[in-house]
Motif scaffolding. Structure first.
Motif, mmCIF file in Angstrom:
data_model
loop_
_atom_site.group_PDB
_atom_site.id
_atom_site.type_symbol
_atom_site.label_atom_id
_atom_site.label_comp_id
_atom_site.label_asym_id
_atom_site.label_seq_id
_atom_site.Cartn_x
_atom_site.Cartn_y
_atom_site.Cartn_z
ATOM 1 N N ARG A 110 -0.337 -12.093 5.537
ATOM 2 C CA ARG A 110 -1.358 -10.472 6.631
ATOM 3 C C ARG A 110 -1.580 -10.934 7.800
ATOM 4 O O ARG A 110 -1.614 -9.683 8.537
ATOM 5 N N ARG A 127 1.834 -6.358 4.105
ATOM 6 C CA ARG A 127 0.978 -5.688 3.650
ATOM 7 C C ARG A 127 0.656 -5.760 2.263
ATOM 8 O O ARG A 127 1.899 -6.725 1.551
ATOM 9 N N ASP A 128 -0.143 -6.162 1.398
ATOM 10 C CA ASP A 128 0.111 -5.426 -0.527
ATOM 11 C C ASP A 128 0.436 -4.847 -0.357
ATOM 12 O O ASP A 128 0.618 -3.471 -0.443
ATOM 13 N N CYS A 159 1.696 -11.734 -6.254
ATOM 14 C CA CYS A 159 1.013 -10.889 -5.995
ATOM 15 C C CYS A 159 2.622 -10.125 -4.069
ATOM 16 O O CYS A 159 3.067 -11.489 -3.708
ATOM 17 N N LEU A 175 3.745 -8.589 -1.368
ATOM 18 C CA LEU A 175 3.436 -8.287 -0.104
ATOM 19 C C LEU A 175 4.903 -8.343 1.038
ATOM 20 O O LEU A 175 5.946 -8.497 0.555
#
Length: 167
Positions: free
Chosen positions: A132, A137-138, A156, A158
């Motif tokens: 990040r 970005r997520d 997650c 990204l």
């Protein structure tokens, strides 16, 4: 970053140290779903030939490494790669991962890659923060994507879209 570390190309001669750092990451249970260390030939074949990096300490020890894996063999995805960044436990918290990832982004763009993605286990807070911090970005969370040691784990997703390639 530790001021005396040098970022350079990851070569076959570095692979024993790279494999050891990868094994330590596997042992944490939060770095990857992988459970085995590939031999050099397998690792070499599965990673893009460009943008393979090591962070070297003054004594030549490998403090960390970074590399890219293609996300697909389909030509439409030729500019998209998945990021791997691993730092030896003795060098964590010293900016090694940030230096490696920053250089990896620059080299990826020099190779014409427009999107870098990272799939990070939800519990790996340090890796999530690193990505990040460097403009990833997520995208979302892939819930219960796979099992590790009998436990379902979330990943997650990204991504970082280049501001200079493919614009």
């Amino acid at each position: 970053m530790h001021s005396s570390l040098i970022i350079g190309p990851l070569l076959a001669e570095h692979y024993p140290a790279v494999a050891a750092i990868y094994a330590a990451g596997i042992a944490t249970g939060n770095a990857t779903f992988a459970t085995d260390i590939p031999d050099w030939a397998t690792w070499d074949q599965s990673h893009l030939p460009a943008a393979r990096l090591v962070a070297l300490a003054p004594d030549g020890a490998v403090a960390g490494w970074a590399a890219l894996t293609p996300v697909s063999g389909r030509c439409v995805y030729r500019g998209v790669a998945e990021v791997s960044v691993y730092v030896d436990a003795a060098y964590q918290g010293q900016g090694v991962g940030q230096a490696l990832l920053r250089q990896l982004v620059q080299e990826a763009e020099a190779q014409g890659l427009w999107t870098l993605q990272a799939g990070i286990l939800r519990e790996n807070a340090a890796s999530l923060a690193l990505h990040r911090r460097l403009g990833f970005r997520d995208v979302g969370i892939r819930e219960r994507l796979g099992q590790l040691q009998g436990q379902w784990r979330d990943v997650c997703l990204l991504e970082r879209r280049s501001a200079v390639v493919g614009v």
